[in-house]
Design an enzyme around this catalytic site. Structure first.
Site: not given
Ligand code: HXC
Length: 258
Positions: A65, A109, A112, A132
């Site tokens: 998400a 997400g 999921e 998360e």
């Molecule tokens: C918003 C995101 C994002 C996310 C990545 N980006 N994931 N933006 N929401 N979930 C953005 C980064 O900020 C970055 O923007 C660009 O995408 C590239 O990501 P990087 O981090 O620079 O890439 P990398 O170093 O290769 O790392 C990849 C990654 C990391 C390991 C996937 O991005 C990461 O950990 N992302 C978050 C994963 C996460 O926590 N997901 C769960 C979310 S909560 P910029 O502007 O800096 O270029 C969830 C709840 C679900 O999903 C609930 C359902 C109702």
């Protein structure tokens, strides 16, 4: 229909949807989930479509998400709007098969969403996880419910509590994905599987999907009864007559979806 966060096309009888927010690794926001739902419903209603594929980019199916969008939300913001979760339900009501072709990250997400499809074909580059916990939250769209059913309580606990990622080989061993293929084959593999499915009699395909989903959600005896009734009902179709006649006559069946 014009969409901003997904790309939609058809390939023969297969509907293909590409998640398309490359600047944020296909992070899922309300708009994307609404558009995805609309595209799936449109394909589901289209008699020329027999199966669907959802994919992302080489780097990410979806990295979860959209954290930026969620960061400042209050409890009331998410509770009242049922942020994201409300729109997620749409995919569960789609009756034709939906395959996820996962390359790169399928996190939070994104994992999921992949689990809400009927099966996952992934690239050897795929990484699955429910990170998360690192953000001070928990999965909100089925991660704590579908993962234990799909891959065991032990692995679901491990992934949700540590936030670690699982690679493609581990995901296949655990039973999360049906196939692992080289990254450049992943989408084609999913499209080919969808094409095979779309050529079968659609009523039998939908009943097989419905029956398997019963196994996930109900008791064995209820599931067996449901399967038996579905099985019986297929003898009312023209396609059952055609499919069996074709076998006996040593020719290819010509299904009419009736
Ligand atoms: C918003 C995101 C994002 C996310 C990545 N980006 N994931 N933006 N929401 N979930 C953005 C980064 O900020 C970055 O923007 C660009 O995408 C590239 O990501 P990087 O981090 O620079 O890439 P990398 O170093 O290769 O790392 C990849 C990654 C990391 C390991 C996937 O991005 C990461 O950990 N992302 C978050 C994963 C996460 O926590 N997901 C769960 C979310 S909560 P910029 O502007 O800096 O270029 C969830 C709840 C679900 O999903 C609930 C359902 C109702």
């Amino acid at each position: 229909m014009t969409y901003e966060t997904i790309l939609v096309e058809t390939q023969g009888k297969v509907g293909l949807i590409r998640l398309n927010r490359p600047q944020v690794l296909n992070a899922l926001n309300d708009q994307l989930m609404t558009e995805l739902g609309e595209a799936l419903v449109a394909f589901d209603a289209d008699d020329n479509i027999g199966a669907m594929v959802i994919t992302g980019s080489d780097k990410a199916f979806a990295a979860g998400a959209d954290i930026g969008a969620m960061a400042s939300f209050t409890y009331m913001d998410v509770y009242k709007s049922e942020y994201i979760t409300r729109n997620w339900e749409t995919i569960r009501n789609v009756r034709k098969p939906v395959i996820a072709a996962v390359r790169g990250f399928a996190l939070g997400g994104g994992c999921e969403l992949a689990m809400m499809t009927d099966f996952i074909i992934c690239a050897d580059t795929a990484k699955f996880g429910q990170p998360e916990i690192k953000l001070g939250i928990i999965p909100g769209a089925g991660g704590t419910q579908r993962l234990p059913r799909a891959i065991s309580k032990a692995k679901a606990m491990d992934l949700c509590l540590t936030g670690r990622l699982m690679d493609a080989a581990e995901a296949e061993r655990a039973g999360l994905v049906s196939r692992v293929v080289p990254a450049d084959r992943c989408l084609d593999e999913a499209l080919e599987a969808a094409t095979i499915i779309a050529a079968y009699s659609n009523p039998s395909v939908m009943m097989a999907k419905e029956s398997i989903n019963r196994a996930f959600e109900g008791s064995l005896s209820e599931g067996m009864l449901f399967e038996r009734r579905m099985f019986h009902s297929l003898f009312a179709t023209e396609d059952q007559k055609e499919g069996m006649a074709a076998f006996v006559e040593k020719r290819k069946p010509n299904f009419s979806n009736k």
